[in-house]
Motif scaffolding. Sequence first.
Motif, short mmCIF file in Angstrom:
data_model
loop_
_atom_site.label_atom_id
_atom_site.label_comp_id
_atom_site.label_asym_id
_atom_site.label_seq_id
_atom_site.Cartn_x
_atom_site.Cartn_y
_atom_site.Cartn_z
N GLY A 1 4.62 -61.03 124.18
CA GLY A 1 3.44 -60.08 124.03
C GLY A 1 3.63 -58.87 124.86
O GLY A 1 2.81 -57.90 124.86
N THR A 2 4.38 -58.86 125.74
CA THR A 2 4.67 -57.90 126.86
C THR A 2 5.74 -57.17 126.60
O THR A 2 6.93 -57.31 126.12
CB THR A 2 4.68 -58.49 128.24
N ALA A 3 5.82 -55.68 127.03
CA ALA A 3 6.86 -54.81 126.93
C ALA A 3 6.83 -54.01 128.51
O ALA A 3 5.65 -53.30 128.70
CB ALA A 3 6.95 -53.84 125.83
N ASN A 4 7.89 -54.02 128.97
CA ASN A 4 7.89 -53.31 130.41
C ASN A 4 9.09 -52.37 130.21
O ASN A 4 10.26 -52.56 129.91
CB ASN A 4 8.18 -54.41 131.39
N ILE A 5 8.94 -51.13 130.49
CA ILE A 5 9.86 -50.19 130.51
C ILE A 5 9.76 -49.19 131.72
O ILE A 5 8.93 -48.68 132.02
CB ILE A 5 9.93 -49.35 129.24
N LEU A 6 11.26 -48.79 132.17
CA LEU A 6 11.25 -47.91 133.35
C LEU A 6 12.10 -46.76 132.93
O LEU A 6 13.21 -46.90 132.57
CB LEU A 6 11.93 -48.83 134.58
N GLY B 1 2.72 -34.27 138.29
CA GLY B 1 3.62 -34.74 137.18
C GLY B 1 3.76 -33.97 136.03
O GLY B 1 2.92 -32.99 135.66
N ALA B 2 4.82 -34.56 135.28
CA ALA B 2 5.11 -33.82 134.02
C ALA B 2 4.63 -35.01 132.84
O ALA B 2 4.26 -36.09 133.22
CB ALA B 2 6.57 -33.63 133.90
N VAL B 3 4.61 -34.57 131.74
CA VAL B 3 4.19 -35.35 130.65
C VAL B 3 5.57 -36.13 129.92
O VAL B 3 6.45 -35.06 129.62
CB VAL B 3 3.24 -34.52 129.57
N PHE B 4 5.25 -37.14 129.58
CA PHE B 4 6.21 -37.83 128.42
C PHE B 4 5.67 -38.40 127.12
O PHE B 4 4.41 -38.50 127.44
CB PHE B 4 7.32 -38.85 129.36
N VAL B 5 6.46 -38.47 126.29
CA VAL B 5 6.17 -39.14 125.06
C VAL B 5 7.10 -40.41 124.82
O VAL B 5 8.14 -40.02 124.69
CB VAL B 5 5.76 -38.17 124.00
N THR B 6 6.59 -41.48 124.36
CA THR B 6 7.57 -42.48 123.86
C THR B 6 6.88 -42.90 122.40
O THR B 6 5.81 -43.13 122.16
CB THR B 6 7.60 -43.67 124.68
N HIS B 7 7.95 -43.41 121.78
CA HIS B 7 7.64 -43.87 120.36
C HIS B 7 8.02 -45.33 120.54
O HIS B 7 9.18 -45.70 120.82
CB HIS B 7 8.61 -43.31 119.29
N ASP C 1 3.61 -48.04 113.84
CA ASP C 1 4.38 -47.94 115.14
C ASP C 1 3.33 -47.58 116.17
O ASP C 1 2.34 -46.90 115.82
CB ASP C 1 5.51 -47.05 115.10
N TYR C 2 3.72 -47.40 117.38
CA TYR C 2 2.72 -46.68 118.43
C TYR C 2 3.30 -45.39 119.17
O TYR C 2 4.50 -45.35 119.36
CB TYR C 2 2.70 -47.86 119.32
N LEU C 3 2.53 -44.57 119.36
CA LEU C 3 3.01 -43.45 120.44
C LEU C 3 2.33 -43.64 121.75
O LEU C 3 1.20 -44.01 121.59
CB LEU C 3 2.88 -42.12 119.79
N ALA D 1 9.90 -55.35 117.39
CA ALA D 1 8.27 -54.91 117.98
C ALA D 1 8.53 -54.64 119.40
O ALA D 1 8.93 -55.70 120.08
CB ALA D 1 7.35 -56.12 117.32
N GLY D 2 7.87 -53.50 119.89
CA GLY D 2 7.72 -53.58 121.48
C GLY D 2 8.81 -52.73 122.04
O GLY D 2 8.81 -52.62 123.24
N ASP D 3 9.89 -52.31 121.25
CA ASP D 3 11.01 -51.65 122.11
C ASP D 3 10.94 -50.26 121.47
O ASP D 3 10.12 -49.83 120.64
CB ASP D 3 12.34 -52.18 121.34
N LEU D 4 11.31 -49.38 122.30
CA LEU D 4 11.66 -48.03 121.97
C LEU D 4 12.40 -47.61 120.62
O LEU D 4 13.36 -48.22 120.60
CB LEU D 4 12.19 -47.21 123.23
N ASP D 5 11.78 -46.59 119.87
CA ASP D 5 12.75 -46.24 118.82
C ASP D 5 13.76 -45.16 119.16
O ASP D 5 13.21 -44.11 119.56
CB ASP D 5 11.60 -45.59 117.80
N PRO D 6 14.92 -45.72 119.26
CA PRO D 6 16.00 -44.76 119.68
C PRO D 6 16.31 -43.49 118.71
O PRO D 6 16.70 -42.52 119.48
CB PRO D 6 17.45 -45.60 119.49
N THR D 7 15.55 -43.24 117.51
CA THR D 7 15.67 -42.16 116.97
C THR D 7 14.66 -41.09 117.77
O THR D 7 14.77 -39.90 116.94
CB THR D 7 15.48 -42.34 115.51
N PHE D 8 13.80 -41.14 118.50
CA PHE D 8 12.77 -40.50 118.78
C PHE D 8 13.58 -39.96 120.21
O PHE D 8 13.57 -40.89 121.27
CB PHE D 8 11.66 -41.14 118.95
#
Length: 549
Positions: free
Chosen positions: A344-349, A386-392, A368-370, A19-26
Amino acid sequence: MNPTTATIESLEPRTLLSAGDLDPTFGAHGVVVFPDIVAPVVGLATQSDGKFVLANHTTVYRFRADGTLDRSFGHRGHVTPGFTLYGLGIDHSGRIAVGGGTDDFKWAAARYKPDGTPDTAFNGTGQIITHVNGNNDERATVMALQPDGKIIVGGTQFNGNNDEALGFDYNAVAVRFNVNGAVDTSFGNGGEAFDFGGVNVFSTVNAIALSPAGDVALAGRFDGGQSIHDKIFEVVNSSGLSIARTPVGEDPGFYSSYRAAAFRPDGVRVLADEDEGNSDLFFNNQRIPIFFDPLKASTPSDEKINAIVTTADNKTLIAGATHGLGLIRFNPNGTPDATFGFGGTANILINRKKAQWIDKLALLPNGDYLAAGTLGASIADGRDNGAVFVTHITGGAHTVGALPPRAQITFPGPPYTGASTYTFTITYAAEESIDPATLDGRDIRVIGPGGYSVLARLIQNDSTNAGQQRFATYEIDAPGGTWNRADNGHYIVYLRPNQVSDNRGRPCPAQILGGFKVHIPRTTAATPAIARAITQPQISRKRNDLFDA
């Protein structure tokens, strides 16, 4: 449109969680960047089949569950309504509703069938552009779709005051459209609510939220002149009658504004504000200062909450801007949910050279969350480039207890020439809490030139978030009694093994936290030494025995 993948750079080493990590299949490692879609993202919604729909100010796009453009939708994957968009939603029939405004200050709404063709059951053409109640200056900024399919577009409306100096010219207002596209005259006054004759003056409306009972909340700010920008909200019921608003007499802020809003399934109102650059979260009247990064210094700084989503179990996920992408999930009682990310926190660069933040959140059918946002704009308020990004982002919950505490050092500046001591602060963070009894004068060893090796004294110990974060200030003596040229060189700060632990007894790993370089020139003035922080100091393994002594 050419989506690209992004190289993910974690803010710190971490173990993949459920929970809280990026889904590597996306996409690539959980992220897809769309350089041809101009930010900001103003709407994000998911379908039952995992596909998702995204909008910027001009265009609506649909993507497959893997992040690739769904070219079967509309015109090769997108539709362009022809007015400025401020939100979207998907109804129970899979139709896509959007809302916004025009350059000549009219309200606008449109609806599309699941394949992207205009739904002519909505106003005969698939869209409506109109003034309401004879007004001619209506400025849309938010949109929401009710569960019954009615569309609400909100913003501000000229109230006739003509007082530009103090900003009293506009009231908050929302217009509601029926499922057939007609103005819903049963809502408020002839289809408009919130416009109560100047009682609740808004300069900007930033957020809209719908409650389970059908209530509608608008939130934003009022510009009162003399650097007063005060956060303000109002709630109306399903008929458009006012039932709650910002308390009368609340102290105004020099710069405060609500940025995001939501309701939990249990009816609790959730508001996120920005106050002089920092953010707080409010569950009704419960205030929670926000630290997206648990290892940041004790005072919040530039933490901006842009999006809120709530779940069926009354948990709340917030997202926005920090040093990278910041997310926090809260339990119903307002404490951080330790089963998500790290405490409770997730930080991604996702890019070390470009600013990045999350604009919108959405729930996927599997829990899950988008998250969709902006990559490459200058700052988190410069939202139109700027450009748009999407994360799963993976939802659910992981077992608490797998991760050890973490530590990060903050240097206040170099030692002063002639001073006898030097202090620095270390932030400790745990999934649940740091055990304060484990902090003492044996935690930290400082190694320097000429055989300098001392244990740092613990002189202060503060905490936040029920002890999840602790800020420990340590002090060392100058090698020769006072800092002078003889002390020039590199100093390494080392966290010793098996010292600082969490409430479960797990120790923070031994590590080099950083260091500083002292260079005192030939001078007798009592000025700061010329020094610079060293974040990755080089040191021989042969000297580690000195640290652990």
